[in-house]
Design an enzyme around this catalytic site. Sequence first.
Site, PDB file in Angstrom:
ATOM      1  N   HIS A 177      27.905  13.089 -10.221  1.00  0.00           N
ATOM      2  CA  HIS A 177      27.531  13.288 -11.624  1.00  0.00           C
ATOM      3  C   HIS A 177      26.140  13.887 -11.762  1.00  0.00           C
ATOM      4  CE1 HIS A 177      31.133  11.238 -12.931  1.00  0.00           C
ATOM      5  NE2 HIS A 177      30.890  10.340 -11.993  1.00  0.00           N
TER       6      HIS A 177
ATOM      7  N   ASN B 191     -11.647  -8.269 -17.297  1.00  0.00           N
ATOM      8  CA  ASN B 191     -10.291  -7.799 -16.983  1.00  0.00           C
ATOM      9  C   ASN B 191      -9.529  -7.678 -18.299  1.00  0.00           C
ATOM     10  OD1 ASN B 191     -10.860  -8.041 -14.300  1.00  0.00           O
ATOM     11  ND2 ASN B 191      -9.499  -9.768 -13.912  1.00  0.00           N
ATOM     12  N   GLY B 192      -8.637  -6.703 -18.385  1.00  0.00           N
ATOM     13  CA  GLY B 192      -7.823  -6.566 -19.598  1.00  0.00           C
ATOM     14  C   GLY B 192      -8.217  -5.322 -20.374  1.00  0.00           C
TER      15      GLY B 192
ATOM     16  N   LYS C 170      10.584   1.195  -2.610  1.00  0.00           N
ATOM     17  CA  LYS C 170       9.681   0.806  -1.519  1.00  0.00           C
ATOM     18  C   LYS C 170       9.173   2.041  -0.793  1.00  0.00           C
ATOM     19  CE  LYS C 170       9.093  -2.176  -2.227  1.00  0.00           C
ATOM     20  NZ  LYS C 170       9.069  -3.315  -3.058  1.00  0.00           N
TER      21      LYS C 170
ATOM     22  N   GLU D  96      15.997  -0.462  -4.781  1.00  0.00           N
ATOM     23  CA  GLU D  96      14.821  -1.128  -4.223  1.00  0.00           C
ATOM     24  C   GLU D  96      14.306  -0.370  -2.985  1.00  0.00           C
ATOM     25  OE1 GLU D  96      12.608  -3.158  -4.874  1.00  0.00           O
ATOM     26  OE2 GLU D  96      11.853  -3.894  -2.973  1.00  0.00           O
TER      27      GLU D  96
ATOM     28  N   TRP E  12      -9.881  -1.422 -11.849  1.00  0.00           N
ATOM     29  CA  TRP E  12      -8.775  -0.448 -11.798  1.00  0.00           C
ATOM     30  C   TRP E  12      -8.850   0.293 -13.128  1.00  0.00           C
ATOM     31  CZ3 TRP E  12      -4.090   0.769 -14.235  1.00  0.00           C
ATOM     32  CH2 TRP E  12      -3.170   1.487 -13.467  1.00  0.00           C
TER      33      TRP E  12
ATOM     34  N   ARG F 264      -5.091  -6.450  -4.944  1.00  0.00           N
ATOM     35  CA  ARG F 264      -4.578  -6.242  -6.300  1.00  0.00           C
ATOM     36  C   ARG F 264      -4.650  -4.776  -6.718  1.00  0.00           C
ATOM     37  NH1 ARG F 264      -4.452 -10.945  -9.288  1.00  0.00           N
ATOM     38  NH2 ARG F 264      -4.827  -9.791 -11.190  1.00  0.00           N
TER      39      ARG F 264
ATOM     40  N   GLU G  87       6.667   4.040  -2.952  1.00  0.00           N
ATOM     41  CA  GLU G  87       5.396   3.326  -3.168  1.00  0.00           C
ATOM     42  C   GLU G  87       4.444   3.486  -1.988  1.00  0.00           C
ATOM     43  OE1 GLU G  87       5.335  -0.656  -5.645  1.00  0.00           O
ATOM     44  OE2 GLU G  87       6.795  -0.773  -4.042  1.00  0.00           O
TER      45      GLU G  87
ATOM     46  N   LYS H 271      -1.370  -4.641  -7.642  1.00  0.00           N
ATOM     47  CA  LYS H 271      -0.424  -5.705  -7.273  1.00  0.00           C
ATOM     48  C   LYS H 271       0.149  -6.383  -8.501  1.00  0.00           C
ATOM     49  CE  LYS H 271       1.835  -8.457  -4.578  1.00  0.00           C
ATOM     50  NZ  LYS H 271       3.069  -7.887  -3.994  1.00  0.00           N
TER      51      LYS H 271
ATOM     52  N   CYS I 267      -7.590  -5.197 -12.034  1.00  0.00           N
ATOM     53  CA  CYS I 267      -8.974  -5.668 -11.938  1.00  0.00           C
ATOM     54  C   CYS I 267      -9.034  -7.109 -11.440  1.00  0.00           C
ATOM     55  CB  CYS I 267      -9.631  -5.596 -13.298  1.00  0.00           C
ATOM     56  SG  CYS I 267      -9.582  -3.968 -14.024  1.00  0.00           S
TER      57      CYS I 267
END
Length: 607
Positions: A505, A99-100, A486, A482, A75, A27, A489, A602, A2
């Site tokens: 394995h 927000n929160g 990426k 990583e 969000w 964000r 995402e 974000k 948010c």
Amino acid sequence: MCGIVGYIGKKTAQDVLLNGLKRLEYRGYDSAGIATLDDEEQPHIARSVGKIAELEKVVAKEPQTGHLGIGHTRWATHGGVTEANAHPHHVGNIWMVHNGIIENYKELKAELKDVEFKSDTDTEVLAAFIDKNFAKGTSLKDAVAKAVKKVRGTYGIAVFSPLEPGKIVVARLGSPLIIGVGKDETIIASDASALLGYTREAVYLNDGELAVCSDDNVDVYNLNLKHLSTNTETIEGDLAQIQKGGYDHFLLKEIMEQATTLHNTLSGRIDPKNGTMHLGGPNLTTKEMKDLRHIVIVGCGTAYYAGLLASYYMEQLIPDITTEVVIASEYRYRSFHLPEHTVALIVSQSGETADTLACLREIKKRGAKTLGVVNVVGSTIAREVDGGTYVHAGPEISVASTKAFTAQVVAMLMFAGMIAEVHGGNKSLISQFTQELAILPKEIEKTLNEHHDTMKKLAKKYAKYDDALYLGRDTAYPIALEGALKLKEVSYLHAEGYASGELKHGPIALVDDTFFEVFDILDNWLFEKSIGGLHEVRARGGHALVLTDAVDKEIDADDVVRINTPIKQLVPILLNTLQQLLAYYVAVERGNDVDQPRNLAKSVTVE
Ligand code: M6R
């Protein structure tokens, strides 16, 4: 996640709010809204599901003319993505954005039997509490203070009421709020990027504080309403840094500008002539550095992987120190023990990640020194650590982190180099790392330019697959993780990263000709072993793309991209830039929203 914007001044609030909300789009959000107070003290509200462009359409039908207002990108956490759940929320005489998460909102709601709620949000419950207090004849400031004291959870809020025109009351606990102080105007935002171009002077609100803002004044109080003195700080960055600069997407811009941003990360911190590295910010005495026996690196997502790669380098440079890398969301709830002479590196691009922040606080409670490895200047983590270093990657707008990863690894490497020096570490190794760091920006630039078109072409081919495995050994292992993160995402392809040695394995069971595998292969003593894994995958019909610095060794794969570089230790950073390009172009090929991938935010400011 948010975002909040607020404005009081001479400009039309609606325009400043919409502009600010667009700056916060990166964000991640799913709905947005604004509320303003016109010059006749009449409130107006507009909300919509989807992008700011949708909100603009709503506002265009009924433009709002006032000079005071609040705006929000939401969000969803409590309640679905609907217009009714979008902020601002209006209860009685209160208009509010938040927000929160209000964890005890159900308990609070039970105390408000006479309120008819219009949304499923926790925010509306808090707004109702403020309204209830306000109705008893207190000032808006007192009503906010009284209400937020009842909250368990986190909040950054901005509130106005037509009964007290000309002011916005803001408060924060665990969710950032910055108050930009301009000439005859005040701009409030949850993120400094919304303030750029308006003012460089800002008051950063601390947890447990509230502020009453007017167009020419900011008064800060604690929740017991004791007036506090305020310091304005200077906001870093400029507008160009938050614009695309001719690129189609921020993601591509941020990948391609890594050579430049890395210069900033390194500036004044390495001395290639003497083969040494030095960071100013950690605030450790020589004795503290000498005594150091244990380093714990904490982060989430890409920041965690940056820590993992850095830990391999730390083990080489400071073998007398134990290095541990932990995922913040797990660590915060573990019964962890920190031995004496521990330093914790708290790694975060945004400096606001809830789990990482929680770890920082837990670690502090246990008495260990905390050092931030943070990008966003003035962020909560940067303010709460005992010391640390800014990585100076500049604003990272795309949700997928790229240049921050590179900067974080390099910053932690310089930290290790500095400690190694004090611990009487291997001078020629310290010097080798320093020399490599000195040429790394140039080598990144060369790698990106030379292989850009190839990666674009390969992305077209591999975008047709639905599954991918990324494999690497030693320092190539963290970048395999990583690389997979990426790709998943931004492309929404299923991708997993594994240590090459783990292939047999389990993951090899997945391999058939519907999969492609990215092998990050280093031209070092483990080359033959890495090639072994490649053969096993090929024998089972897998399609292999090899990224390597081995320029003259035979490699049997579908595609091989070879980087010709004098760099040895830091090759994984170069290979990772190729993975970034691959992820970017696969996402473009699949027609995705590259900079704001679905479901992602974000900075993850809630658990
Ligand atoms: O702001 P932070 O570095 O604390 O964020 C940590 C993760 O949320 C972040 O790295 C996330 O994994 C990115 N979307 C990765 O691209």
